[in-house]
Design a protein around this motif. Structure first.
Motif, PDB file in Angstrom:
ATOM      1  N   HIS A   1       0.807  -1.224   0.000  1.00 45.21           N
ATOM      2  CA  HIS A   1       0.000   0.000   0.000  1.00 45.21           C
ATOM      3  C   HIS A   1       0.839   1.271   0.000  1.00 45.21           C
ATOM      4  O   HIS A   1       0.346   2.323  -0.426  1.00 45.21           O
ATOM      5  N   ARG A   2       2.087   1.229   0.459  1.00 44.18           N
ATOM      6  CA  ARG A   2       2.925   2.426   0.384  1.00 44.18           C
ATOM      7  C   ARG A   2       3.277   2.732  -1.076  1.00 44.18           C
ATOM      8  O   ARG A   2       3.343   3.906  -1.468  1.00 44.18           O
ATOM      9  N   GLU A   3       3.512   1.698  -1.884  1.00 41.21           N
ATOM     10  CA  GLU A   3       3.729   1.921  -3.327  1.00 41.21           C
ATOM     11  C   GLU A   3       2.489   2.533  -3.950  1.00 41.21           C
ATOM     12  O   GLU A   3       2.576   3.469  -4.762  1.00 41.21           O
ATOM     13  N   VAL A   4       1.338   1.977  -3.577  1.00 41.36           N
ATOM     14  CA  VAL A   4       0.070   2.490  -4.111  1.00 41.36           C
ATOM     15  C   VAL A   4      -0.114   3.946  -3.706  1.00 41.36           C
ATOM     16  O   VAL A   4      -0.510   4.795  -4.526  1.00 41.36           O
ATOM     17  N   GLY A   5       0.173   4.255  -2.446  1.00 41.77           N
ATOM     18  CA  GLY A   5       0.038   5.630  -1.979  1.00 41.77           C
ATOM     19  C   GLY A   5       0.925   6.578  -2.750  1.00 41.77           C
ATOM     20  O   GLY A   5       0.501   7.692  -3.117  1.00 41.77           O
ATOM     21  N   ARG A   6       2.149   6.160  -3.029  1.00 43.05           N
ATOM     22  CA  ARG A   6       3.085   7.017  -3.769  1.00 43.05           C
ATOM     23  C   ARG A   6       2.551   7.296  -5.177  1.00 43.05           C
ATOM     24  O   ARG A   6       2.593   8.431  -5.669  1.00 43.05           O
ATOM     25  N   ILE A   7       2.031   6.251  -5.813  1.00 40.92           N
ATOM     26  CA  ILE A   7       1.526   6.403  -7.184  1.00 40.92           C
ATOM     27  C   ILE A   7       0.334   7.349  -7.217  1.00 40.92           C
ATOM     28  O   ILE A   7       0.261   8.270  -8.051  1.00 40.92           O
ATOM     29  N   ILE A   8      -0.615   7.133  -6.309  1.00 43.63           N
ATOM     30  CA  ILE A   8      -1.851   7.914  -6.366  1.00 43.63           C
ATOM     31  C   ILE A   8      -1.619   9.367  -5.961  1.00 43.63           C
ATOM     32  O   ILE A   8      -2.225  10.293  -6.517  1.00 43.63           O
ATOM     33  N   LEU A   9      -0.713   9.618  -4.995  1.00 44.74           N
ATOM     34  CA  LEU A   9      -0.450  10.997  -4.588  1.00 44.74           C
ATOM     35  C   LEU A   9       0.294  11.759  -5.680  1.00 44.74           C
ATOM     36  O   LEU A   9       0.121  12.977  -5.817  1.00 44.74           O
ATOM     37  N   GLN A  10       1.102  11.043  -6.478  1.00 50.73           N
ATOM     38  CA  GLN A  10       1.717  11.672  -7.649  1.00 50.73           C
ATOM     39  C   GLN A  10       0.650  12.061  -8.662  1.00 50.73           C
ATOM     40  O   GLN A  10       0.690  13.167  -9.225  1.00 50.73           O
ATOM     41  N   ARG A  11      -0.313  11.171  -8.877  1.00 50.64           N
ATOM     42  CA  ARG A  11      -1.402  11.471  -9.817  1.00 50.64           C
ATOM     43  C   ARG A  11      -2.259  12.627  -9.325  1.00 50.64           C
ATOM     44  O   ARG A  11      -2.827  13.372 -10.132  1.00 50.64           O
ATOM     45  N   TRP A  12      -2.358  12.763  -8.012  1.00 53.04           N
ATOM     46  CA  TRP A  12      -3.172  13.834  -7.444  1.00 53.04           C
ATOM     47  C   TRP A  12      -2.370  15.119  -7.228  1.00 53.04           C
ATOM     48  O   TRP A  12      -2.854  16.070  -6.619  1.00 53.04           O
ATOM     49  N   HIS A  13      -1.131  15.129  -7.690  1.00 52.48           N
ATOM     50  CA  HIS A  13      -0.284  16.336  -7.660  1.00 52.48           C
ATOM     51  C   HIS A  13      -0.006  16.852  -6.253  1.00 52.48           C
ATOM     52  O   HIS A  13       0.026  18.065  -6.013  1.00 52.48           O
ATOM     53  N   PHE A  14       0.221  15.926  -5.340  1.00 51.24           N
ATOM     54  CA  PHE A  14       0.606  16.341  -3.992  1.00 51.24           C
ATOM     55  C   PHE A  14       2.063  16.785  -3.994  1.00 51.24           C
ATOM     56  O   PHE A  14       2.846  16.385  -4.865  1.00 51.24           O
ATOM     57  N   PRO A  15       2.458  17.607  -2.984  1.00 53.69           N
ATOM     58  CA  PRO A  15       3.854  18.084  -2.925  1.00 53.69           C
ATOM     59  C   PRO A  15       4.835  16.912  -2.836  1.00 53.69           C
ATOM     60  O   PRO A  15       4.525  15.857  -2.282  1.00 53.69           O
ATOM     61  N   ASP A  16       6.032  17.136  -3.356  1.00 57.20           N
ATOM     62  CA  ASP A  16       7.046  16.073  -3.406  1.00 57.20           C
ATOM     63  C   ASP A  16       7.378  15.522  -2.026  1.00 57.20           C
ATOM     64  O   ASP A  16       7.598  14.316  -1.860  1.00 57.20           O
ATOM     65  N   GLN A  17       7.446  16.395  -1.007  1.00 56.14           N
ATOM     66  CA  GLN A  17       7.831  15.911   0.321  1.00 56.14           C
ATOM     67  C   GLN A  17       6.777  14.970   0.908  1.00 56.14           C
ATOM     68  O   GLN A  17       7.103  14.039   1.661  1.00 56.14           O
ATOM     69  N   ILE A  18       5.498  15.169   0.574  1.00 55.34           N
ATOM     70  CA  ILE A  18       4.451  14.259   1.041  1.00 55.34           C
ATOM     71  C   ILE A  18       4.557  12.929   0.305  1.00 55.34           C
ATOM     72  O   ILE A  18       4.390  11.858   0.897  1.00 55.34           O
ATOM     73  N   ILE A  19       4.874  12.987  -0.964  1.00 52.34           N
ATOM     74  CA  ILE A  19       5.052  11.760  -1.750  1.00 52.34           C
ATOM     75  C   ILE A  19       6.268  10.988  -1.257  1.00 52.34           C
ATOM     76  O   ILE A  19       6.229   9.759  -1.111  1.00 52.34           O
ATOM     77  N   GLU A  20       7.359  11.708  -0.931  1.00 55.92           N
ATOM     78  CA  GLU A  20       8.577  11.054  -0.471  1.00 55.92           C
ATOM     79  C   GLU A  20       8.345  10.299   0.834  1.00 55.92           C
ATOM     80  O   GLU A  20       8.914   9.230   1.077  1.00 55.92           O
ATOM     81  N   SER A  21       7.471  10.829   1.698  1.00 58.25           N
ATOM     82  CA  SER A  21       7.227  10.198   2.997  1.00 58.25           C
ATOM     83  C   SER A  21       6.581   8.822   2.853  1.00 58.25           C
ATOM     84  O   SER A  21       6.605   8.028   3.794  1.00 58.25           O
ATOM     85  N   GLN A  22       5.995   8.529   1.683  1.00 59.63           N
ATOM     86  CA  GLN A  22       5.414   7.204   1.440  1.00 59.63           C
ATOM     87  C   GLN A  22       6.493   6.147   1.223  1.00 59.63           C
ATOM     88  O   GLN A  22       6.257   4.962   1.414  1.00 59.63           O
ATOM     89  N   LYS A  23       7.666   6.575   0.840  1.00 57.55           N
ATOM     90  CA  LYS A  23       8.704   5.647   0.402  1.00 57.55           C
ATOM     91  C   LYS A  23       9.401   4.935   1.548  1.00 57.55           C
ATOM     92  O   LYS A  23       9.804   3.774   1.432  1.00 57.55           O
ATOM     93  N   TYR A  24       9.551   5.608   2.707  1.00 59.03           N
ATOM     94  CA  TYR A  24      10.373   5.067   3.787  1.00 59.03           C
ATOM     95  C   TYR A  24       9.527   4.762   5.022  1.00 59.03           C
ATOM     96  O   TYR A  24       8.582   5.488   5.345  1.00 59.03           O
ATOM     97  N   PHE A  25       9.895   3.705   5.720  1.00 62.51           N
ATOM     98  CA  PHE A  25       9.255   3.363   6.979  1.00 62.51           C
ATOM     99  C   PHE A  25      10.217   2.487   7.777  1.00 62.51           C
ATOM    100  O   PHE A  25      11.203   1.968   7.244  1.00 62.51           O
ATOM    101  N   GLY A  26       9.928   2.347   9.094  1.00 62.59           N
ATOM    102  CA  GLY A  26      10.807   1.552   9.939  1.00 62.59           C
ATOM    103  C   GLY A  26      12.137   2.250  10.179  1.00 62.59           C
ATOM    104  O   GLY A  26      12.263   3.466  10.011  1.00 62.59           O
ATOM    105  N   PRO A  27      13.166   1.504  10.568  1.00 65.64           N
ATOM    106  CA  PRO A  27      14.482   2.103  10.867  1.00 65.64           C
ATOM    107  C   PRO A  27      15.034   2.940   9.718  1.00 65.64           C
ATOM    108  O   PRO A  27      15.726   3.935   9.947  1.00 65.64           O
ATOM    109  N   GLU A  28      14.723   2.549   8.482  1.00 64.46           N
ATOM    110  CA  GLU A  28      15.232   3.293   7.323  1.00 64.46           C
ATOM    111  C   GLU A  28      14.709   4.727   7.309  1.00 64.46           C
ATOM    112  O   GLU A  28      15.396   5.650   6.881  1.00 64.46           O
TER     113      GLU A  28
END
Length: 553
Positions: A191-218
């Motif tokens: 679902h994080r991949e899905v979130g990244r794709i859909i927020l890009q389609r919805w033209h959300f700011p880059d920093q919000i899209i970037e936050s979908q990419k990382y989770f956990g210790p990373e």
């Protein structure tokens, strides 16, 4: 179906508007306004005022105590001028996105829990963005939106996944790393991949899209953006409060890593619980913050129970190591003594590390909650229970560390009666609270003896606390005697109650014969008292005569 085929089908559905939940025309216009730098105040005003319901809710939100407005705002144009173009657009977008999805439970998704967790996460993240070294670098409203929709891909993925998987979809009932692993295994995409794709389609700011990419210790690594780190920390907080995770020990250490003191962290968390209901109302969410706090306290109490069990199981092992070291003779090879010391240090360090962090986190949060007079009665009662148990376990841990250390008294001549009276004064409130009458069996005003005042006070405190806890309800009296035995060149201090025979495991511990896990908290205090008194050349005695149970030093 192969994973690659599942992935391709789901990607096709996600990128096809026909398969996604229908966004209202107004929401689409708000999203487009976000990506169009030419959008003006008039454009935003025109979009919002198309929906009277949204207009009313937005004005309520802007005028709420949460936003701290002193003058009432009566129109969207006024709201934009007073609150700012970006803030009003984001608030309107948050309301519209929430309305796109249902509430209640559907298959494996509990929409109510999803949105409740999302709102708490958004408020906590916003609080983090306004504190510490990040306060001037981040936009709190954008952080709020990013926190609210951080897991939006979960709803979208659930919406397009095959029917046979919808019924067993884990949703928020599973830790994030486990959930993503399940999604990758069964659906070929998470679902994080899905979130990244859909927020890009919805033209959300880059920093919000970037936050979908990382989770956990990373996501918490120092080279990640403040956005990513704050949102992950907020996610961990809500996972601890409302998810399967109960790692309270993470809270303080993560706060310090983000430049926040534990005190500021607890202030943010308590403030979140006080604000959440008002913001939830504007998003048409039913949230009872007092019920949520009670649930968090119950979870904290279960964690304390685990800590108590862990401490008790480790306790006998540590105690036996200490006893073995104390009984070592000078004839033993130096290497063996050093090995015993090292084993004790390592074991004690492991116990302290495992227990202290969660204990401090739970105790600190409960202490801050206790200062909030607005809490419901049953919540406050639970908070006091948690605070009391945290303090008890902290004392046990502190006593264990003290008992493990080599002790040599720092001797100065003192008036033992003054030492005793000073110690008793510190317990007067507790004695009054428990309706215990204290009877002094001495009159002398001065008996000078050489002693380590701080440590002898600690030993007497341990003995007094033991007697208080063993008192029977039928006779709430305690006698304390103090006499100088000249022929033996001794001073005898006695504590007597009608509490009956001392429990056997406590007698063994007190007299240095054995240590039992059954005597856990009291047993350690007595062992520490015995160690201090023995170092002063004294001894402990137990007698039972004329129904009086007397503990003498």
């Amino acid at each position: 179906m192969m994973d690659s085929e599942k992935r391709s089908r789901i990607l096709h559905q996600i990128t096809s508007n026909d398969f996604l939940p229908s966004l209202s025309p107004l929401t689409i216009q708000l999203i487009e306004a976000a990506s169009d730098e030419r959008s003006s105040v008039l454009d935003l005003n025109r979009i919002i005022e198309q929906d009277p319901g949204l207009t009313t809710r937005l004005l309520k939100m802007v005028n709420s105590a949460y936003f701290g407005r002193r003058t009432k705002i009566s129109s969207i144009s006024h709201a934009i001028i007073m609150a700012g173009f970006k803030r009003v657009r984001l608030m309107a977008l948050n309301i519209s996105l929430r309305d796109t999805f249902p509430l209640g439970r559907v298959g494996g998704i509990d929409y109510d829990l999803f949105w409740k967790t999302s709102l708490y996460r958004a408020l906590i993240a916003q609080g983090f963005s306004q504190a510490g070294r990040l306060a001037e670098a981040l936009d709190p409203e954008e952080i709020f939106t990013a926190g609210l929709i951080l897991e939006i891909g979960m709803l979208l993925l659930f919406h397009v996944c095959p029917k046979e998987h919808q019924a067993v979809f884990p949703g928020g009932a599973m830790a994030l790393t486990d959930l993503i692993a399940w999604e990758n295994e069964h659906l070929g995409i998470n679902h994080r991949e899905v979130g990244r794709i859909i927020l890009q389609r919805w033209h959300f700011p880059d920093q919000i899209i970037e936050s979908q990419k990382y989770f956990g210790p990373e996501a918490l690594q120092g080279d990640r953006s403040p956005w990513v780190r704050i949102l992950e920390f907020a996610r961990i907080c809500t996972q601890i409060f409302f998810g399967p995770q109960d790692d309270f020990q993470l809270l303080d250490s993560l706060a310090l890593a983000q430049g926040l003191s534990p005190e500021i962290l607890n202030e943010i968390l308590v403030t979140t619980f006080s604000q959440v209901e008002e913001v939830a109302g504007q998003l048409r969410l039913m949230i009872n913050s007092q019920d949520d706090l009670l649930m968090v306290m119950e979870k904290a109490n279960r964690t304390l129970t685990k800590i108590n069990g862990s401490l008790e199981s480790s306790f006998v092992k540590v105690f036996n190591l200490i006893s073995d070291l104390e009984q070592s003779t000078v004839q033993e090879p130096t290497e063996e003594l050093e090995e015993k010391n090292k084993l004790l240090e390592n074991t004690l360090e492991a116990v302290v590390h495992e227990i202290r962090n969660p204990l401090m986190a739970i105790g600190g949060f409960a202490n801050r909650l206790a200062k909030n007079v607005e809490q419901r009665g049953d919540v406050i009662e639970y908070v006091h229970l948690i605070t009391k148990e945290s303090l008890r376990l902290e004392k046990v841990l502190k006593d264990l560390v003290a008992y493990s250390q080599i002790y040599k008294p720092f001797i100065i001549t003192r008036n033992i009666i003054q030492v005793v009276e000073k110690m008793l004064a510190g317990y007067q409130d507790l004695l009054d609270e428990k309706d215990i009458r204290l009877n002094r069996l001495y009159r002398s005003t001065s008996i000078l003896i050489p002693l380590d005042e701080a440590e002898i006070t600690k030993a007497l405190q341990c003995l007094l606390e033991t007697e208080i806890q063993l008192l029977e309800k039928m006779d709430r009296q305690l006698w304390i005697g103090l006499e100088e035995v000249l022929e033996k060149k001794e001073v005898r201090i006695s504590l007597s109650t009608k509490a009956g025979q001392f429990p056997e495991e406590l007698r063994h511990t007190l007299l240095g014969r054995d240590f039992s896990g059954k005597s856990f908290g009291l047993g350690l205090g007595l062992s520490l008292a015995r160690k201090i008194i023995t170092a002063h050349g004294g001894r402990l005695e137990l007698t039972l005569e004329d129904d009086l149970n007397t503990l003498s030093v």
